[in-house]
Design an enzyme around this catalytic site. Structure first.
Site, PDB file in Angstrom:
ATOM      1  N   LYS A 195       0.962  -1.066  -0.033  1.00 15.40           N
ATOM      2  CA  LYS A 195      -0.119   0.062  -0.008  1.00 15.40           C
ATOM      3  C   LYS A 195       0.995   1.312   0.053  1.00 15.40           C
ATOM      4  O   LYS A 195       0.436   2.347  -0.554  1.00 15.40           O
ATOM      5  CB  LYS A 195      -1.149   0.020   1.072  1.00 15.40           C
ATOM      6  CG  LYS A 195      -2.108  -1.029   1.019  1.00 15.40           C
ATOM      7  CD  LYS A 195      -3.210  -0.694   1.917  1.00 15.40           C
ATOM      8  CE  LYS A 195      -4.153  -1.700   1.416  1.00 15.40           C
ATOM      9  NZ  LYS A 195      -5.606  -1.367   2.145  1.00 15.40           N
TER      10      LYS A 195
ATOM     11  N   LYS B 292      -5.007  -9.205  -6.590  1.00 15.24           N
ATOM     12  CA  LYS B 292      -6.274  -9.372  -5.785  1.00 15.24           C
ATOM     13  C   LYS B 292      -7.352  -8.466  -6.136  1.00 15.24           C
ATOM     14  O   LYS B 292      -6.928  -7.242  -6.549  1.00 15.24           O
ATOM     15  CB  LYS B 292      -5.756  -9.027  -4.289  1.00 15.24           C
ATOM     16  CG  LYS B 292      -7.026  -9.248  -3.376  1.00 15.24           C
ATOM     17  CD  LYS B 292      -6.257  -8.881  -1.794  1.00 15.24           C
ATOM     18  CE  LYS B 292      -6.565  -7.338  -1.568  1.00 15.24           C
ATOM     19  NZ  LYS B 292      -7.095  -6.975  -0.246  1.00 15.24           N
TER      20      LYS B 292
ATOM     21  N   LYS C  70     -10.999  -2.802  -3.529  1.00 10.41           N
ATOM     22  CA  LYS C  70     -11.747  -1.650  -3.997  1.00 10.41           C
ATOM     23  C   LYS C  70     -11.106  -0.632  -4.623  1.00 10.41           C
ATOM     24  O   LYS C  70     -11.506   0.078  -5.021  1.00 10.41           O
ATOM     25  CB  LYS C  70     -12.144  -1.151  -2.498  1.00 10.41           C
ATOM     26  CG  LYS C  70     -13.139  -2.065  -1.623  1.00 10.41           C
ATOM     27  CD  LYS C  70     -13.224  -1.288  -0.307  1.00 10.41           C
ATOM     28  CE  LYS C  70     -13.882  -2.306   0.748  1.00 10.41           C
ATOM     29  NZ  LYS C  70     -12.557  -2.321   1.992  1.00 10.41           N
TER      30      LYS C  70
HETATM   31  N1  AQP Z   1      -9.771 -10.205  -3.106  1.00  7.79           N
HETATM   32  C1  AQP Z   1     -10.269 -10.678  -2.042  1.00  7.79           C
HETATM   33  N2  AQP Z   1     -10.716 -11.851  -1.799  1.00  7.79           N
HETATM   34  C2  AQP Z   1     -11.072 -12.431  -0.725  1.00  7.79           C
HETATM   35  N3  AQP Z   1     -10.996 -11.786   0.437  1.00  7.79           N
HETATM   36  C3  AQP Z   1     -11.048 -10.487   0.385  1.00  7.79           C
HETATM   37  N4  AQP Z   1     -10.959  -9.484   1.147  1.00  7.79           N
HETATM   38  C4  AQP Z   1     -10.436  -8.294   0.783  1.00  7.79           C
HETATM   39  N5  AQP Z   1     -10.257  -8.396  -0.643  1.00  7.79           N
HETATM   40  C5  AQP Z   1     -10.576  -9.916  -0.873  1.00  7.79           C
HETATM   41  C6  AQP Z   1     -11.444  -9.524   2.582  1.00  7.79           C
HETATM   42  O1  AQP Z   1     -12.363  -8.547   2.888  1.00  7.79           O
HETATM   43  C7  AQP Z   1     -12.424  -8.179   4.243  1.00  7.79           C
HETATM   44  C8  AQP Z   1     -12.423  -6.683   4.406  1.00  7.79           C
HETATM   45  O2  AQP Z   1     -11.396  -6.273   3.690  1.00  7.79           O
HETATM   46  P1  AQP Z   1     -11.151  -4.727   3.998  1.00  7.79           P
HETATM   47  O3  AQP Z   1     -12.147  -3.876   3.799  1.00  7.79           O
HETATM   48  O4  AQP Z   1     -10.676  -4.479   5.391  1.00  7.79           O
HETATM   49  O5  AQP Z   1      -9.697  -4.304   2.916  1.00  7.79           O
HETATM   50  P2  AQP Z   1      -8.666  -4.966   2.150  1.00  7.79           P
HETATM   51  O6  AQP Z   1      -8.568  -6.180   2.609  1.00  7.79           O
HETATM   52  O7  AQP Z   1      -7.700  -3.979   2.036  1.00  7.79           O
HETATM   53  O8  AQP Z   1      -9.659  -4.998   0.912  1.00  7.79           O
HETATM   54  P3  AQP Z   1      -9.783  -4.179  -0.403  1.00  7.79           P
HETATM   55  O9  AQP Z   1     -10.987  -4.518  -1.005  1.00  7.79           O
HETATM   56  O10 AQP Z   1      -8.413  -4.656  -1.230  1.00  7.79           O
HETATM   57  O11 AQP Z   1      -9.670  -2.804  -0.093  1.00  7.79           O
HETATM   58  P4  AQP Z   1      -8.456  -1.396  -0.457  1.00  7.79           P
HETATM   59  O12 AQP Z   1      -8.559  -1.646  -1.941  1.00  7.79           O
HETATM   60  O13 AQP Z   1      -9.023  -0.316   0.328  1.00  7.79           O
HETATM   61  O14 AQP Z   1      -7.194  -1.999   0.141  1.00  7.79           O
HETATM   62  C9  AQP Z   1     -10.982  -8.902   4.933  1.00  7.79           C
HETATM   63  O15 AQP Z   1     -11.206  -9.920   5.824  1.00  7.79           O
HETATM   64  C10 AQP Z   1     -10.192  -9.093   3.594  1.00  7.79           C
HETATM   65  O16 AQP Z   1      -9.412 -10.342   3.983  1.00  7.79           O
END
Ligand code: AQP
Length: 347
Positions: free
Chosen positions: A117, A209, A212
């Site tokens: 990040k 991955k 968002k």
């Molecule tokens: N691609 C994924 N596959 C499976 N699980 C996922 N999670 C996130 N992306 C995937 C799981 O969703 C939960 C919440 O995630 P988060 O909101 O805490 O943020 P993150 O993991 O950083 O997810 P994003 O979507 O990738 O957000 P951004 O883009 O803001 O960094 C967690 O349990 C995570 O494991």
């Protein structure tokens, strides 16, 4: 009298940083729903985590309500379990500070999510992004949670939470024993990373991955997408020229095919083997048609219910307010005991 912690408790969180997508849903939220039958659960909209990267204040409020709506629309019952937003329970930030002083810089330096990040511009990343895993440990341990359903990407942070709990228990063993706790004060939380879609990949790149924060909306399916948008995104998803294999071994080295089969399996609540029994040797166009239909059947009712709930933000805020009060009732005595153990005077 010796005090022991025997009860299981589930805690997990989702950041209000934008549209919830299929990865969040299959990797986390569907697991949250399933765990309700057997455990006491706390599901948190982690707004303190969200601001480790700048958030527009109006959007943050909107996104916090939208994640809450997604939890409820997916089937989490806020009357039997607890849904709340993190910033309403100040114990998260207080315990995180104590953990900032327990965790070692060397441990944080190993966290791959920070490296990804912060990217190349590490000097410019917020200090909050760096200590994010300590706050995550505080989220879990503030409730003495024992089980944490998460996607694969959070595994390393969970291991760090266990290390923090263990080090706290060792560092303060004398005052913990004096307080009458048997076997340590903080439990070592277990990650629950299960099912065929613990790491859902981008629809445009099977090695990245689904996220968002990806600039292209075509890389993910959002919970609020309509059936036509879901079908278009799946139709345009990257694949390879071969038909689907009839056994899982044939998915090796084919990340995009493996991802779509995993998504199908998770949505159909089965496994990859069963999907390939039905679709082995099928062309991607035929498979994608069935996948789009299945995804729309599962997701469109959730998106519709989210929109209905979002029409009444006051009702959503009431759910969060009630959840925060019930979360406080669990957290406050644990935080008070933590302060005693550390040696803080409280009135
Ligand atoms: N691609 C994924 N596959 C499976 N699980 C996922 N999670 C996130 N992306 C995937 C799981 O969703 C939960 C919440 O995630 P988060 O909101 O805490 O943020 P993150 O993991 O950083 O997810 P994003 O979507 O990738 O957000 P951004 O883009 O803001 O960094 C967690 O349990 C995570 O494991």
């Amino acid at each position: 009298m010796q005090k022991t912690r025997t009860k299981t408790r589930v805690f997990s969180g989702v950041q209000p940083t934008g549209n919830l997508h299929l990865g969040n849903y299959l990797g986390a939220v569907t697991r949250f729903v399933a765990l309700q039958a057997e455990h006491d659960c706390l599901y948190c909209v982690v707004d303190l985590h969200a601001i480790t990267v700048f958030q527009d204040p109006d959007e943050l409020k909107y996104n916090t309500r939208e994640v809450t709506a997604a939890f409820i629309a997916s089937g989490i019952d806020p009357t039997r379990h607890i849904i709340f937003n993190q910033s309403q329970v100040s114990g998260h930030a207080e315990l995180a500070w104590i953990f900032n002083c327990v965790a070692r810089v060397g441990w944080l330096n190993r966290m791959t999510q920070f490296k990804e990040k912060a990217g190349k511009d590490r000097e410019n990343a917020s200090a909050g992004l760096y200590v994010y895993p300590n706050l995550m440990a505080a989220d879990i341990l503030l409730y003495h949670a024992t089980h944490v359903p998460v996607g694969e990407d959070q595994k390393q942070h969970l291991e760090l939470a266990r290390d923090i709990a263990q080090k706290f228990n060792n560092d303060f063993a004398r005052t913990i024993a004096r307080a009458g706790y048997d076997g340590g004060f903080f439990p070592l939380p277990e990650p629950l990373i299960t099912g065929p879609a613990t790491r859902v990949m981008s629809l445009r790149d099977g090695l990245k991955k689904m996220s968002k924060s990806d600039e292209s909306d075509m890389t993910r399916i959002n919970l609020t997408d309509d059936a036509d948008t879901i079908a278009k995104k799946i139709r345009k998803a990257k694949t390879d020229p071969e038909p689907l294999p009839s056994e899982t071994k044939g998915l090796e080295g084919r990340p995009e095919a493996d991802n779509l089969v995993g998504i199908y399996a998770a949505l159909a609540e089965t496994d990859r083997e069963a999907v390939l029994r039905d679709f082995g040797n099928a062309s991607f166009s035929k498979f994608k048609e069935s996948l789009a239909e299945l995804a729309a059947t599962r997701l469109v009712p959730i998106g519709t219910e989210m929109k209905r709930l979002m029409a009444d933000p006051v009702e959503i805020d009431c759910v969060l307010d009630d959840g925060a009060k019930r979360a406080h009732a669990i957290a406050d005595p644990i935080l008070a005991m933590t302060k005693d153990i550390v040696g803080f005077i409280r009135s």
